[in-house]
Design a protein around this motif. Structure first.
Motif, PDB file in Angstrom:
ATOM      1  N   UNK A  80       0.845  -1.210   0.111  1.00 18.96           N
ATOM      2  CA  UNK A  80      -0.059   0.072   0.057  1.00 18.96           C
ATOM      3  C   UNK A  80       0.814   1.437  -0.050  1.00 18.96           C
ATOM      4  N   UNK A  81       2.247   1.066   0.301  1.00 16.62           N
ATOM      5  CA  UNK A  81       3.006   2.239   0.359  1.00 16.62           C
ATOM      6  C   UNK A  81       3.685   2.563  -1.022  1.00 16.62           C
ATOM      7  N   UNK A  82       3.647   1.575  -1.810  1.00 18.89           N
ATOM      8  CA  UNK A  82       4.274   1.752  -3.108  1.00 18.89           C
ATOM      9  C   UNK A  82       3.465   2.485  -4.256  1.00 18.89           C
ATOM     10  N   UNK A  83       4.182   3.593  -4.816  1.00 17.05           N
ATOM     11  CA  UNK A  83       3.412   4.507  -5.637  1.00 17.05           C
ATOM     12  C   UNK A  83       3.860   4.232  -7.096  1.00 17.05           C
ATOM     13  N   UNK A  84       4.824   3.654  -7.542  1.00 19.35           N
ATOM     14  CA  UNK A  84       5.130   3.217  -8.836  1.00 19.35           C
ATOM     15  C   UNK A  84       6.117   1.935  -8.854  1.00 19.35           C
ATOM     16  N   UNK A  85       6.322   1.307  -9.939  1.00 21.91           N
ATOM     17  CA  UNK A  85       7.250   0.263 -10.230  1.00 21.91           C
ATOM     18  C   UNK A  85       7.460   0.846 -11.806  1.00 21.91           C
ATOM     19  N   UNK A  86       9.091   0.729 -11.744  1.00 23.98           N
ATOM     20  CA  UNK A  86       9.643   0.937 -13.017  1.00 23.98           C
ATOM     21  C   UNK A  86      10.606  -0.149 -13.400  1.00 23.98           C
ATOM     22  N   UNK A  87      10.440  -0.839 -14.653  1.00 25.88           N
ATOM     23  CA  UNK A  87      11.527  -1.680 -14.894  1.00 25.88           C
ATOM     24  C   UNK A  87      12.850  -0.848 -15.862  1.00 25.88           C
ATOM     25  N   UNK A  88      13.998  -1.401 -15.295  1.00 20.93           N
ATOM     26  CA  UNK A  88      15.223  -0.602 -15.572  1.00 20.93           C
ATOM     27  C   UNK A  88      16.022  -1.690 -16.066  1.00 20.93           C
ATOM     28  N   UNK A  89      17.223  -1.461 -16.540  1.00 22.42           N
ATOM     29  CA  UNK A  89      18.260  -2.395 -17.095  1.00 22.42           C
ATOM     30  C   UNK A  89      18.795  -3.552 -15.880  1.00 22.42           C
ATOM     31  N   UNK A  90      18.813  -2.468 -14.548  1.00 23.36           N
ATOM     32  CA  UNK A  90      19.287  -3.395 -13.423  1.00 23.36           C
ATOM     33  C   UNK A  90      18.338  -4.079 -12.845  1.00 23.36           C
ATOM     34  N   UNK A  91      17.029  -3.919 -12.985  1.00 21.85           N
ATOM     35  CA  UNK A  91      15.976  -4.603 -12.198  1.00 21.85           C
ATOM     36  C   UNK A  91      14.811  -3.669 -12.145  1.00 21.85           C
ATOM     37  N   UNK A  92      13.923  -4.002 -11.214  1.00 23.92           N
ATOM     38  CA  UNK A  92      12.590  -3.229 -10.871  1.00 23.92           C
ATOM     39  C   UNK A  92      12.891  -2.173  -9.812  1.00 23.92           C
ATOM     40  N   UNK A  93      12.676  -0.962 -10.076  1.00 27.78           N
ATOM     41  CA  UNK A  93      12.739   0.171  -9.133  1.00 27.78           C
ATOM     42  C   UNK A  93      11.513   0.585  -8.688  1.00 27.78           C
ATOM     43  N   UNK A  94      11.466   0.178  -7.159  1.00 31.91           N
ATOM     44  CA  UNK A  94      10.118   0.642  -6.572  1.00 31.91           C
ATOM     45  C   UNK A  94      10.140   2.010  -6.050  1.00 31.91           C
ATOM     46  N   UNK A  95       9.235   2.918  -6.271  1.00 28.27           N
ATOM     47  CA  UNK A  95       8.982   4.134  -5.602  1.00 28.27           C
ATOM     48  C   UNK A  95       8.069   3.933  -4.399  1.00 28.27           C
ATOM     49  N   UNK A  96       8.162   4.482  -3.426  1.00 23.62           N
ATOM     50  CA  UNK A  96       7.406   4.434  -2.356  1.00 23.62           C
ATOM     51  C   UNK A  96       7.332   5.656  -1.094  1.00 23.62           C
ATOM     52  N   UNK A  97       6.417   5.630  -0.407  1.00 24.03           N
ATOM     53  CA  UNK A  97       6.789   6.614   0.733  1.00 24.03           C
ATOM     54  C   UNK A  97       6.740   5.748   2.003  1.00 24.03           C
ATOM     55  N   UNK A  98       8.035   6.140   2.831  1.00 28.04           N
ATOM     56  CA  UNK A  98       8.306   5.750   3.960  1.00 28.04           C
ATOM     57  C   UNK A  98       7.289   6.226   5.172  1.00 28.04           C
ATOM     58  N   UNK A  99       7.192   5.481   6.224  1.00 30.34           N
ATOM     59  CA  UNK A  99       6.598   5.569   7.555  1.00 30.34           C
ATOM     60  C   UNK A  99       6.537   7.212   7.768  1.00 30.34           C
ATOM     61  N   UNK A 100       7.887   7.742   7.637  1.00 30.03           N
ATOM     62  CA  UNK A 100       8.063   9.022   8.166  1.00 30.03           C
ATOM     63  C   UNK A 100       7.618  10.219   7.179  1.00 30.03           C
TER      64      UNK A 100
ATOM     65  N   UNK B  19      15.978  -0.381  -5.448  1.00 29.02           N
ATOM     66  CA  UNK B  19      16.202  -1.161  -6.759  1.00 29.02           C
ATOM     67  C   UNK B  19      15.879  -2.845  -6.520  1.00 29.02           C
ATOM     68  N   UNK B  20      15.155  -3.272  -6.836  1.00 31.21           N
ATOM     69  CA  UNK B  20      14.723  -4.553  -6.416  1.00 31.21           C
ATOM     70  C   UNK B  20      15.599  -5.594  -7.521  1.00 31.21           C
ATOM     71  N   UNK B  21      16.721  -5.993  -7.176  1.00 28.43           N
ATOM     72  CA  UNK B  21      17.657  -6.755  -8.297  1.00 28.43           C
ATOM     73  C   UNK B  21      17.806  -8.249  -8.111  1.00 28.43           C
ATOM     74  N   UNK B  22      17.113  -9.114  -8.583  1.00 27.28           N
ATOM     75  CA  UNK B  22      17.158 -10.569  -8.739  1.00 27.28           C
ATOM     76  C   UNK B  22      18.525 -10.939  -8.425  1.00 27.28           C
ATOM     77  N   UNK B  23      19.524 -10.556  -9.531  1.00 26.72           N
ATOM     78  CA  UNK B  23      20.652 -11.213  -9.484  1.00 26.72           C
ATOM     79  C   UNK B  23      21.622 -10.609  -8.548  1.00 26.72           C
TER      80      UNK B  23
END
Length: 65
Positions: free
Chosen positions: A18-38, A45-49
């Motif tokens: 529920x805090x995630x505002x966007x997911x972007x596919x990049x060459x290095x993996x999936x980049x998540x944008x989100x709002x911290x609790x603060x 960057x969510x990088x499986x490798x």
């Protein structure tokens, strides 16, 4: 859900979908944008490798219904 170290509040926090505002596919993996609790806008960057290099596994475990 994943954990993230927020440089604004200097805390390790759990980030929920529920805090995630966007997911972007990049060459290095999936980049998540989100709002911290603060309230700070963050990205991670969510990088499986990189996860596998640390001993992580990409296998998915089925969940019982």
């Amino acid at each position: 859900m994943f954990d993230h170290h927020c440089p604004t509040c200097a805390a390790r926090v759990l980030v929920f979908p529920s805090q995630v505002s966007a997911m972007t596919h990049t060459e290095d993996g999936i980049e998540l944008s989100f709002t911290c609790w603060c309230g700070s806008e963050q990205t991670q960057l969510m990088n499986p490798a990189r996860s596998e290099a640390r001993g992580g596994s990409r296998r998915r475990t089925p969940v019982a219904a």
